[in-house]
Design a protein around this motif. Structure first.
Motif, PDB file in Angstrom:
ATOM      1  N   THR A   1      38.748   2.877 -18.330  1.00  0.00           N
ATOM      2  CA  THR A   1      39.920   3.043 -19.182  1.00  0.00           C
ATOM      3  C   THR A   1      39.497   3.130 -20.633  1.00  0.00           C
ATOM      4  O   THR A   1      38.779   2.284 -21.137  1.00  0.00           O
ATOM      5  CB  THR A   1      40.874   1.843 -19.024  1.00  0.00           C
ATOM      6  N   GLY A   2      39.889   4.155 -21.286  1.00  0.00           N
ATOM      7  CA  GLY A   2      39.526   4.324 -22.689  1.00  0.00           C
ATOM      8  C   GLY A   2      40.563   3.708 -23.600  1.00  0.00           C
ATOM      9  O   GLY A   2      40.544   3.921 -24.799  1.00  0.00           O
TER      10      GLY A   2
ATOM     11  N   ALA B   1      32.029   7.356 -27.967  1.00  0.00           N
ATOM     12  CA  ALA B   1      33.168   6.448 -28.144  1.00  0.00           C
ATOM     13  C   ALA B   1      34.119   6.986 -29.212  1.00  0.00           C
ATOM     14  O   ALA B   1      35.337   6.878 -29.077  1.00  0.00           O
ATOM     15  CB  ALA B   1      32.670   5.054 -28.520  1.00  0.00           C
ATOM     16  N   THR B   2      33.565   7.593 -30.278  1.00  0.00           N
ATOM     17  CA  THR B   2      34.414   8.163 -31.326  1.00  0.00           C
ATOM     18  C   THR B   2      35.304   9.257 -30.742  1.00  0.00           C
ATOM     19  O   THR B   2      36.499   9.332 -31.053  1.00  0.00           O
ATOM     20  CB  THR B   2      33.549   8.730 -32.468  1.00  0.00           C
ATOM     21  N   ALA B   3      34.727  10.087 -29.875  1.00  0.00           N
ATOM     22  CA  ALA B   3      35.520  11.150 -29.255  1.00  0.00           C
ATOM     23  C   ALA B   3      36.578  10.574 -28.322  1.00  0.00           C
ATOM     24  O   ALA B   3      37.728  11.022 -28.313  1.00  0.00           O
ATOM     25  CB  ALA B   3      34.610  12.105 -28.493  1.00  0.00           C
ATOM     26  N   ILE B   4      36.201   9.560 -27.539  1.00  0.00           N
ATOM     27  CA  ILE B   4      37.127   9.013 -26.536  1.00  0.00           C
ATOM     28  C   ILE B   4      38.241   8.197 -27.197  1.00  0.00           C
ATOM     29  O   ILE B   4      39.409   8.321 -26.846  1.00  0.00           O
ATOM     30  CB  ILE B   4      36.356   8.112 -25.530  1.00  0.00           C
ATOM     31  N   VAL B   5      37.892   7.367 -28.179  1.00  0.00           N
ATOM     32  CA  VAL B   5      38.885   6.469 -28.775  1.00  0.00           C
ATOM     33  C   VAL B   5      39.632   7.132 -29.931  1.00  0.00           C
ATOM     34  O   VAL B   5      40.777   6.812 -30.198  1.00  0.00           O
ATOM     35  CB  VAL B   5      38.222   5.150 -29.236  1.00  0.00           C
TER      36      VAL B   5
ATOM     37  N   PRO C   1      30.560  -2.259 -25.338  1.00  0.00           N
ATOM     38  CA  PRO C   1      30.953  -3.034 -26.523  1.00  0.00           C
ATOM     39  C   PRO C   1      31.391  -2.157 -27.695  1.00  0.00           C
ATOM     40  O   PRO C   1      32.261  -2.566 -28.470  1.00  0.00           O
ATOM     41  CB  PRO C   1      29.698  -3.834 -26.875  1.00  0.00           C
ATOM     42  N   ILE C   2      30.815  -0.967 -27.807  1.00  0.00           N
ATOM     43  CA  ILE C   2      31.184  -0.087 -28.925  1.00  0.00           C
ATOM     44  C   ILE C   2      32.628   0.389 -28.749  1.00  0.00           C
ATOM     45  O   ILE C   2      33.434   0.346 -29.684  1.00  0.00           O
ATOM     46  CB  ILE C   2      30.209   1.108 -29.024  1.00  0.00           C
ATOM     47  N   GLN C   3      32.978   0.801 -27.512  1.00  0.00           N
ATOM     48  CA  GLN C   3      34.348   1.233 -27.260  1.00  0.00           C
ATOM     49  C   GLN C   3      35.324   0.086 -27.495  1.00  0.00           C
ATOM     50  O   GLN C   3      36.358   0.259 -28.141  1.00  0.00           O
ATOM     51  CB  GLN C   3      34.491   1.735 -25.828  1.00  0.00           C
ATOM     52  N   ALA C   4      34.966  -1.104 -26.988  1.00  0.00           N
ATOM     53  CA  ALA C   4      35.847  -2.260 -27.138  1.00  0.00           C
ATOM     54  C   ALA C   4      36.114  -2.530 -28.618  1.00  0.00           C
ATOM     55  O   ALA C   4      37.237  -2.804 -29.032  1.00  0.00           O
ATOM     56  CB  ALA C   4      35.231  -3.483 -26.471  1.00  0.00           C
TER      57      ALA C   4
ATOM     58  N   PRO D   1      29.483  -4.536 -35.791  1.00  0.00           N
ATOM     59  CA  PRO D   1      29.265  -5.590 -34.783  1.00  0.00           C
ATOM     60  C   PRO D   1      29.189  -5.019 -33.366  1.00  0.00           C
ATOM     61  O   PRO D   1      28.305  -5.390 -32.594  1.00  0.00           O
ATOM     62  CB  PRO D   1      30.489  -6.494 -34.951  1.00  0.00           C
ATOM     63  N   GLY D   2      30.086  -4.097 -33.036  1.00  0.00           N
ATOM     64  CA  GLY D   2      30.069  -3.484 -31.712  1.00  0.00           C
ATOM     65  C   GLY D   2      28.799  -2.687 -31.488  1.00  0.00           C
ATOM     66  O   GLY D   2      28.212  -2.707 -30.398  1.00  0.00           O
ATOM     67  N   ILE D   3      28.370  -1.972 -32.517  1.00  0.00           N
ATOM     68  CA  ILE D   3      27.171  -1.138 -32.389  1.00  0.00           C
ATOM     69  C   ILE D   3      25.931  -2.004 -32.198  1.00  0.00           C
ATOM     70  O   ILE D   3      25.103  -1.739 -31.325  1.00  0.00           O
ATOM     71  CB  ILE D   3      27.028  -0.220 -33.628  1.00  0.00           C
TER      72      ILE D   3
END
Lengths: 308, 268
Positions: free
Chosen positions: A7-8, B91-95, B156-159, B193-195
């Motif tokens: 899930t994104g 993650a930048t593209a997805i989020v 963690p980056i996405q989160a 922090p995520g990175i």
């Protein structure tokens, strides 16, 4: 881990909408080339002819799957009978992984429930304590387990010194050692998803059950368990799937008699057997089993989300 | 509230939790203790000594371990760095890329290395390198590690990125920052922090990998886990316990670091 990144989150933000395909390109490139294409290639290899001393000859054949399922005698011209050798190895793997899963559930569920019912500020610390061992090298953990369980190891020394037993328990090189090793390897995977489910559980439901004179254990069985079932299933899958294809625990703790799928596959590529198409076919059978399991699991989770 | 209706506490659950933690930590603690054993036998305790730690660095096997450590750490550093860059970009593209057709597919692709059993991944990668004619060695290990490190860096980056509202970049762009500037000067620092957490996890996962490395390494190229496995196959020795304890300590320090960093709030 299954569905971990599935899930994104909500996709409302679109600051980098125009660049999204360029941003995704590197991950696609690496994952398609190094993961997806190789898995497809593995499927092709399983239908090729073996080359002695490893590798393949590019001639299509069903020989690998035939060898897996059928016994045609020494010269290959007897009427085909079912070949039990490999099916037995798969069956043993399912059995071992299953027992390890049950053992993890017995210890993991109470742990998860206990952690989820702690005061909020200490919960993260408990979870962290359960997670740490997962990040320690699996090889080192399996070696440590072997060291601990050895016939002359610290566990036997301790049990003998307390007078509980007179002769050392011979655990290493038995099925039990493999089950314990698998259980130990993947126990954190059982605790974490169950914890996540119990944490979301509304304890007012348990209190209501108690008010209606349900005993505590009835409440647990009839109210709590159905509510946290998705977490329990997720935990079981997360323990069962890696256990099924495990290599280190059966190899280091089980010895030669307790062969599992992982060792069978490894032997085709690293050992003397050197039959790549057969190894690829065995890996395909394993992958198919895992994918079917994950599909059933995904459907379960969807159904659970549909009916809260 | 009486004990009978205290629905949050079940008799025995606390005990089982301690049993669980005991099982998880006992083998690690025992190996750590025995790594300080003065005796060359792994069975008898002869008092405290740093002898086997010295042996790792100067003993007969020190050359092998040194070469393996250099391979392990350089591969982990390069693989984790590249995986983190790739994961941040994805993650930048997805989020932050809105809703698009290949979004779910991309997420599936990124989590693929987590769903396929490791031994299957190992076989597939070996076959792939063989089919395209790569000689097995340092480079093949590195390429495989970059791929399976991506999901660990990604999560963690996405989160983290999901936790940062896009108002920060919007504000920057209202003040005439370009998209690239908004990313570099606003989003990236907030995501740090995520990175870092993703990088550390990817680093540990690369450093720890045995199964895939064992398949794609060439003859003569060893990483620490494959060197340890080779040694253990000939019998448990005290120097292996010393080297294991060092790796164990490193993993624990890095996970703790990753955990602490990911919890820091720098949006204030």
């Amino acid at each position: 881990m299954a569905g971990g990144a599935a899930t994104g989150g909500s996709a409302a933000a679109d600051t980098y909408k125009s660049a999204r395909h360029w941003l995704l390109l590197p991950s696609w490139l690496v994952l398609v080339l190094v993961v997806l294409a190789p898995v497809c290639m593995m499927l092709i290899y399983s239908f090729l002819t073996k080359e002695f001393r490893g590798g393949v000859i590019w001639e299509p054949t069903l020989a690998a799957y035939d060898q897996f399922f059928f016994d045609r005698g020494l010269f290959g011209d007897d009427p085909p009978k079912i070949e039990w050798t490999y099916i037995t190895i798969f069956w043993r793997s399912i059995w071992q992984a299953g027992l390890a899963t049950i053992l993890s559930l017995i210890i993991g569920f109470p742990t998860a429930y206990f952690i989820a019912t702690r005061p909020e500020r200490t919960r993260a610390l408990w979870v962290f304590l359960v997670t740490i061992p997962y990040w320690v090298n699996l090889l080192i953990r399996t070696v440590s387990m072997k060291f601990l369980l050895r016939d002359q190891g610290p566990m036997n020394d301790f049990l003998i010194s307390t007078g509980l037993i007179d002769d050392p328990l011979r655990i290493v090189n038995t099925n039990l050692a493999v089950q314990l090793g698998l259980f130990y390897s993947y126990l954190p995977f059982m605790v974490l998803p169950i914890y996540a489910s119990v944490e979301r559980y509304n304890f007012a439901m348990s209190e209501a059950a108690a008010d209606l004179y349900a005993t505590k254990w009835t409440t647990l069985r009839r109210i709590v368990l159905p509510a946290v079932k998705p977490g329990v299933i997720a935990g079981c899958i997360l323990v069962f799937v890696p256990s099924l294809g495990a290599f280190l625990a059966p190899d280091l703790l089980g010895g030669a008699k307790n062969f599992m799928i992982g060792s069978l596959i490894e032997e085709q590529f690293k050992g003397n057997a050197g039959n790549w198409p057969f190894g690829a076919a065995a890996a395909m059978v394993l992958l198919t089993m895992v994918l079917i399991l994950l599909m059933i699991f995904a459907r379960q989770q969807r159904r659970a989300e549909a009916s809260p | 509230m009486s004990a009978k209706t205290d629905v949050k506490n079940y008799t025995g659950f606390r005990t089982l939790t301690f049993v669980c933690l005991f099982i998880l930590y006992a083998p690690l603690v025992v190996v750590t203790i025995y790594s300080f054993n003065a005796s060359p036998s792994i069975t008898v305790w002869e008092g405290f000594s740093l002898r086997w730690y010295g042996d790792v660095f100067t003993g007969p096997e020190s050359g092998k371990f040194k070469a393996a450590a250099i391979n392990s750490f350089s591969i982990a550093l390069i693989a984790a760095t590249l995986a983190t860059i790739i994961a941040t970009s994805a993650a930048t593209a997805i989020v932050r890329g809105g809703i698009f057709k290949t979004r779910t597919l991309s997420l599936g692709l990124i989590s693929l290395p987590l769903m396929v059993p490791e031994i299957v991944l190992a076989v597939a990668t070996l076959i792939f390198f063989n089919a395209v004619g790569f000689t097995r060695g340092y480079m093949t290990i590195l390429v495989a590690h970059i791929a399976f490190c991506i999901p660990f860096a990604y999560l963690p980056i996405q989160a983290r990125m999901q936790g940062i509202e896009d108002t920060y970049e919007q504000a920057a762009m209202d003040l005439y920052a370009t998209k690239a500037q908004a990313f570099r000067r606003v989003l990236l620092p907030l995501m740090m922090p995520g990175i870092i957490s993703g990088f550390l996890l990817a680093f540990i996962v690369s450093l720890d990998d045995f199964i895939i490395t064992n398949f794609v390494k060439g003859a003569g190229v060893e990483t620490l886990p494959t060197a340890i496995f080779g040694s253990v196959k000939q019998g448990l020795k005290p120097n292996i316990m010393a080297i294991s304890t060092m790796l164990l300590a490193l993993s624990i320090v890095m996970v703790t670091l990753s955990y602490v960093v990911s919890k820091t709030d720098n949006t204030k």
